[in-house]
Design a protein around this motif. Sequence first.
Motif, PDB file in Angstrom:
ATOM      1  N   SER A  61       0.827  -1.205   0.000  1.00 16.32           N
ATOM      2  CA  SER A  61       0.000   0.000   0.000  1.00 16.32           C
ATOM      3  C   SER A  61       0.869   1.266   0.000  1.00 16.32           C
ATOM      4  O   SER A  61       1.789   1.409   0.800  1.00 16.32           O
ATOM      5  N   GLY A  62       0.572   2.149  -0.945  1.00 12.66           N
ATOM      6  CA  GLY A  62       1.215   3.454  -0.968  1.00 12.66           C
ATOM      7  C   GLY A  62       2.577   3.510  -1.622  1.00 12.66           C
ATOM      8  O   GLY A  62       3.197   4.582  -1.656  1.00 12.66           O
ATOM      9  N   PRO A  93      -0.215  -4.254 -11.422  1.00 12.71           N
ATOM     10  CA  PRO A  93      -1.021  -3.271 -12.147  1.00 12.71           C
ATOM     11  C   PRO A  93      -2.383  -3.031 -11.490  1.00 12.71           C
ATOM     12  O   PRO A  93      -2.893  -1.902 -11.518  1.00 12.71           O
ATOM     13  N   ASN A  94      -2.957  -4.065 -10.888  1.00 12.37           N
ATOM     14  CA  ASN A  94      -4.241  -3.915 -10.206  1.00 12.37           C
ATOM     15  C   ASN A  94      -4.121  -3.067  -8.946  1.00 12.37           C
ATOM     16  O   ASN A  94      -5.126  -2.542  -8.444  1.00 12.37           O
ATOM     17  N   LEU A  95      -2.908  -2.946  -8.417  1.00  9.94           N
ATOM     18  CA  LEU A  95      -2.656  -2.131  -7.229  1.00  9.94           C
ATOM     19  C   LEU A  95      -2.157  -0.741  -7.608  1.00  9.94           C
ATOM     20  O   LEU A  95      -1.716   0.027  -6.749  1.00  9.94           O
ATOM     21  N   ASN A  96      -2.209  -0.430  -8.900  1.00  8.26           N
ATOM     22  CA  ASN A  96      -1.735   0.854  -9.428  1.00  8.26           C
ATOM     23  C   ASN A  96      -0.240   1.046  -9.201  1.00  8.26           C
ATOM     24  O   ASN A  96       0.231   2.168  -8.994  1.00  8.26           O
ATOM     25  N   ILE A  97       0.491  -0.064  -9.226  1.00  4.81           N
ATOM     26  CA  ILE A  97       1.960  -0.035  -9.177  1.00  4.81           C
ATOM     27  C   ILE A  97       2.456  -0.515 -10.537  1.00  4.81           C
ATOM     28  O   ILE A  97       2.128  -1.616 -10.962  1.00  4.81           O
ATOM     29  N   HIS A  98       3.216   0.307 -11.207  1.00  9.11           N
ATOM     30  CA  HIS A  98       3.550   0.018 -12.603  1.00  9.11           C
ATOM     31  C   HIS A  98       5.040  -0.216 -12.842  1.00  9.11           C
ATOM     32  O   HIS A  98       5.444  -0.398 -13.995  1.00  9.11           O
ATOM     33  N   ARG A  99       5.834  -0.238 -11.781  1.00  6.83           N
ATOM     34  CA  ARG A  99       7.281  -0.425 -11.949  1.00  6.83           C
ATOM     35  C   ARG A  99       7.779  -1.537 -11.044  1.00  6.83           C
ATOM     36  O   ARG A  99       7.540  -1.529  -9.838  1.00  6.83           O
ATOM     37  N   LEU A 100       8.464  -2.510 -11.653  1.00  4.37           N
ATOM     38  CA  LEU A 100       9.059  -3.625 -10.918  1.00  4.37           C
ATOM     39  C   LEU A 100      10.477  -3.845 -11.396  1.00  4.37           C
ATOM     40  O   LEU A 100      10.721  -3.966 -12.604  1.00  4.37           O
ATOM     41  N   LEU A 101      11.413  -3.911 -10.472  1.00  3.27           N
ATOM     42  CA  LEU A 101      12.778  -4.313 -10.777  1.00  3.27           C
ATOM     43  C   LEU A 101      13.044  -5.641 -10.084  1.00  3.27           C
ATOM     44  O   LEU A 101      12.712  -5.818  -8.912  1.00  3.27           O
ATOM     45  N   SER A 146       1.421  -8.669 -19.444  1.00  2.84           N
ATOM     46  CA  SER A 146       1.119  -7.693 -18.402  1.00  2.84           C
ATOM     47  C   SER A 146       1.569  -6.305 -18.817  1.00  2.84           C
ATOM     48  O   SER A 146       2.589  -6.134 -19.494  1.00  2.84           O
ATOM     49  N   GLU A 147       0.822  -5.301 -18.391  1.00  2.00           N
ATOM     50  CA  GLU A 147       1.195  -3.917 -18.676  1.00  2.00           C
ATOM     51  C   GLU A 147       2.287  -3.415 -17.730  1.00  2.00           C
ATOM     52  O   GLU A 147       2.777  -2.289 -17.863  1.00  2.00           O
ATOM     53  N   LEU A 148       2.701  -4.246 -16.790  1.00  2.00           N
ATOM     54  CA  LEU A 148       3.714  -3.862 -15.818  1.00  2.00           C
ATOM     55  C   LEU A 148       5.043  -3.542 -16.510  1.00  2.00           C
ATOM     56  O   LEU A 148       5.505  -4.283 -17.377  1.00  2.00           O
TER      57      LEU A 148
END
Length: 212
Positions: A61-62, A93-101, A146-148
């Motif tokens: 979250s956040g 993406p469902n959590l509105n997080i769009h960046r993963l390393l 995925s759009e991620l």
Amino acid sequence: MKIAVLGASGWIGSHIAQEAQSRGHEVVAVVRDPSRVELDNVEVRQFDLLSDDTNLSDALSGVDAVIASIGGRAMGNHDIVNNTAKKLLTSLPNLNIHRLLWVGGAGSLEVAPNVALVTVPDFPADYKNEALAQGEALKTFKQSSSELNWTFISPAAEIFPGDKLSTYRTGGDQLLTDDAGNSRISVIDYAIAMIDELETGQYPRQRIGVAY
């Protein structure tokens, strides 16, 4: 930026968290066992990737981005690597997080065209299952729709607790070696490369390798 580091209590994850902090980012340490976190001034959230009962949305979250440093060797469960990749590709993406390393392994890097490092005869047996698991995760990323926006970052063949040089080279799917034929990077400089990519976003949806 507020960054969640999955596996922040581990060797590589803790160095990544420290490097992020040193640049002014806010770090959330997401770990299975909070007692193992030895970092100062971080928010610690408990999350067990092996449990279906834990809520990923609460753990993340956040946050603006996620860095995942996941391995199954300590628990003897290498399935956790690819399963986590699948979970994050679907869920973030469902959590509105769009960046993963993603902290990837070196075993899937190529030492010759279509010849992965993990397949060479002298690849250390103790690390082979871990390397194969990371290779499966890489396939999952590459085949995902995925759009991620993900980046899979492989270290050199040898990652070690050396000095901070603040220098490295970046490559693609080929194993990077120096003039002596060695492929090495310190864990500190690997962490620098990770946070550099977080901040610049230079390599979206691809695997890169970093080494001296």
